[in-house]
Enzyme design. Structure first.
Site, PDB file in Angstrom:
ATOM      1  N   CYS A  12     -13.677 -38.464 165.201  1.00  0.00           N
ATOM      2  CA  CYS A  12     -12.274 -38.451 165.618  1.00  0.00           C
ATOM      3  C   CYS A  12     -11.987 -37.235 166.515  1.00  0.00           C
ATOM      4  O   CYS A  12     -12.445 -37.178 167.635  1.00  0.00           O
ATOM      5  CB  CYS A  12     -11.384 -38.482 164.372  1.00  0.00           C
ATOM      6  N   HIS A  45     -13.658 -43.033 160.736  1.00  0.00           N
ATOM      7  CA  HIS A  45     -14.012 -41.959 159.808  1.00  0.00           C
ATOM      8  C   HIS A  45     -15.008 -42.406 158.747  1.00  0.00           C
ATOM      9  O   HIS A  45     -14.603 -42.853 157.671  1.00  0.00           O
ATOM     10  CB  HIS A  45     -12.748 -41.451 159.117  1.00  0.00           C
ATOM     11  N   GLU A  89     -16.649 -40.548 156.825  1.00  0.00           N
ATOM     12  CA  GLU A  89     -16.579 -39.662 155.653  1.00  0.00           C
ATOM     13  C   GLU A  89     -15.506 -40.101 154.668  1.00  0.00           C
ATOM     14  O   GLU A  89     -15.446 -39.590 153.551  1.00  0.00           O
ATOM     15  CB  GLU A  89     -16.359 -38.208 156.096  1.00  0.00           C
TER      16      GLU A  89
END
Lengths: 287, 122
Positions: A92, A250, A252
């Site tokens: 990002c 994302h 994560e």
């Protein structure tokens, strides 16, 4: 680059305005590596084996998203290390920094519809030979071996090509826990991970786009819907060497059951981001 | 103390979502004569020292390098405040003669800047 002994050390840089640095560090720990917090204002990489530039809004997106952070003291070291082959991942805002630092081609502009977007996004992993994506190929092989014919819940996802609009894939093809779909047509892994950004529209010159497509440097592509007007539905790219990868969604945020996207099996059970971090481990550890 | 103005616009061939949103708002106000809006940036940069071509060239290079991302934006103009009658120090610049209408630096004029543009687009 191999690691002599012990768990690989993965640096996660915190900038003023970083939001997802701790999430990235947690993802690193979940695959068995050591997360090393790094600070933007130093020139010290603390001997890490790989670097993650996390998501957020560094410097409030002033000037351009990622522009001021890309001039941070530590970024000089990140650029040098990346050029020497160290694995570097930008998520990002981190992806925006990598383009601003010219480690990756192209740029990110405001979403074409003008709105911030936050959704679970299906992606196709287009290149599974980078330091950060090889785990998807390995996981797909494991899955095929387990499933025999491999006709899993994601098979129907192959019907929608890049840019295909519609809602068919939004819920129906969510992946199973620790498992993900792969396109029946291409065999390319398909994953669902969260996407949240206001300036995620990937753009580049026509020559750059042609080169990215021609050389297989598109790492991730949006499926079902193009959420932000990105050219060629590009969600993430890699450099030619495969050590520097950036993506807007994302991974994560999809590494632990109970906290990921919903899947067909259970709410928030999606962990399709995990193989990305496992990829790194495989690329760092001696074969 | 001269002020140098740098103007940056999103590349003409690219979508400008900000401009589109503003144009939409204007059209909802009934301003049907307005057919398009594009939104860019204006930097007013104060520099120490004389207002000469050297500092203008320096700022022009800085504009290509930092103030604009040439992948997604163009530097439209680099000029001393006052040359266009706007800016913080326009009046003072006019009073002191600290004004140039030389716009030759509006385009990247140094070989380095041109190379940078080519690199940015490649």
């Amino acid at each position: 680059m191999g690691v002599a002994s012990g768990a690989p050390r993965v640096g996660v840089v915190t900038f003023p305005g970083s939001l997802d640095d701790r999430d990235a560090a947690r993802a690193v720990r979940l695959v068995g590596a050591t997360a090393v917090p790094l600070w933007h204002g130093t020139h010290d990489l603390e001997g890490v084996d790989a670097i993650i530039l996390p998501g957020g809004f560094s410097y409030g997106d002033y000037l351009r998203a990622g522009a001021i952070a890309s001039l941070s003291p530590i970024m000089a070291e990140v650029v040098t290390a990346a050029e020497a082959g160290m694995p570097v991942l930008g998520i990002c805002n981190g992806f925006q920094m990598l383009t601003e630092a010219h480690l990756l081609p192209g740029g990110l502009i405001r979403n074409d519809h003008g709105n911030f977007i936050c959704r679970d996004q299906r992606l196709r992993v287009e290149n599974t030979s980078t330091a950060w994506t090889s785990g998807y190929a390995a996981a797909a092989r494991d899955r095929a071996a387990l499933a025999g014919t491999g006709d899993g819940p994601g098979g129907s996802g192959a019907a929608g090509g890049p840019g295909a609009s519609g809602t068919a894939g939004r819920s129906g093809t969510a992946s199973a826990t620790g498992d993900f779909a792969s396109s029946a047509a291409s065999g390319a892994p398909e994953i669902t991970i969260p996407l949240k950004n206001g300036e995620g529209g990937y753009i580049a010159s026509a020559e750059t786009i042609a080169r990215l497509e021609g050389e297989g440097l598109v790492a991730f592509r949006y499926l079902d819907v193009n959420p932000n007007g990105s050219m060629n539905d590009i969600a993430g790219v890699t450099n030619a060497r495969g050590n520097v990868v950036g993506l807007m969604p994302h991974p994560e945020h999809a590494v632990e059951p109970g906290f990921g996207p919903d899947t067909a099996l259970a709410m928030r059970s999606g962990i399709d981001g995990l193989p990305l971090f496992a990829s790194l481990l495989a690329s760092l550890l001696p074969a | 103390m001269p002020t140098i103005v740098v103007e940056v616009m999103p590349k003409a061939e690219l979508l400008d979502p900000q401009g589109k949103a503003v144009a939409g708002a204007l059209s909802r106000q009934g301003r049907s004569e307005i057919t398009g809006v594009r939104v860019g940036k204006r930097f007013e940069i104060e520099v120490a020292g004389p207002a000469d071509d050297a500092i203008l060239a320096e700022v022009a290079a800085l504009a290509d390098e930092l103030l604009a991302n040439l992948v997604i934006e163009d530097v439209i103009s680099v000029h001393f405040a006052g040359a266009d009658g706007f800016g913080l120090d326009a009046a003072a610049d006019f009073a002191s003669g600290n004004v140039t209408t030389d716009t030759s630096f509006d385009e990247a004029s140094t070989p380095e800047a041109q190379a940078e543009i080519r690199e940015g687009l490649s």
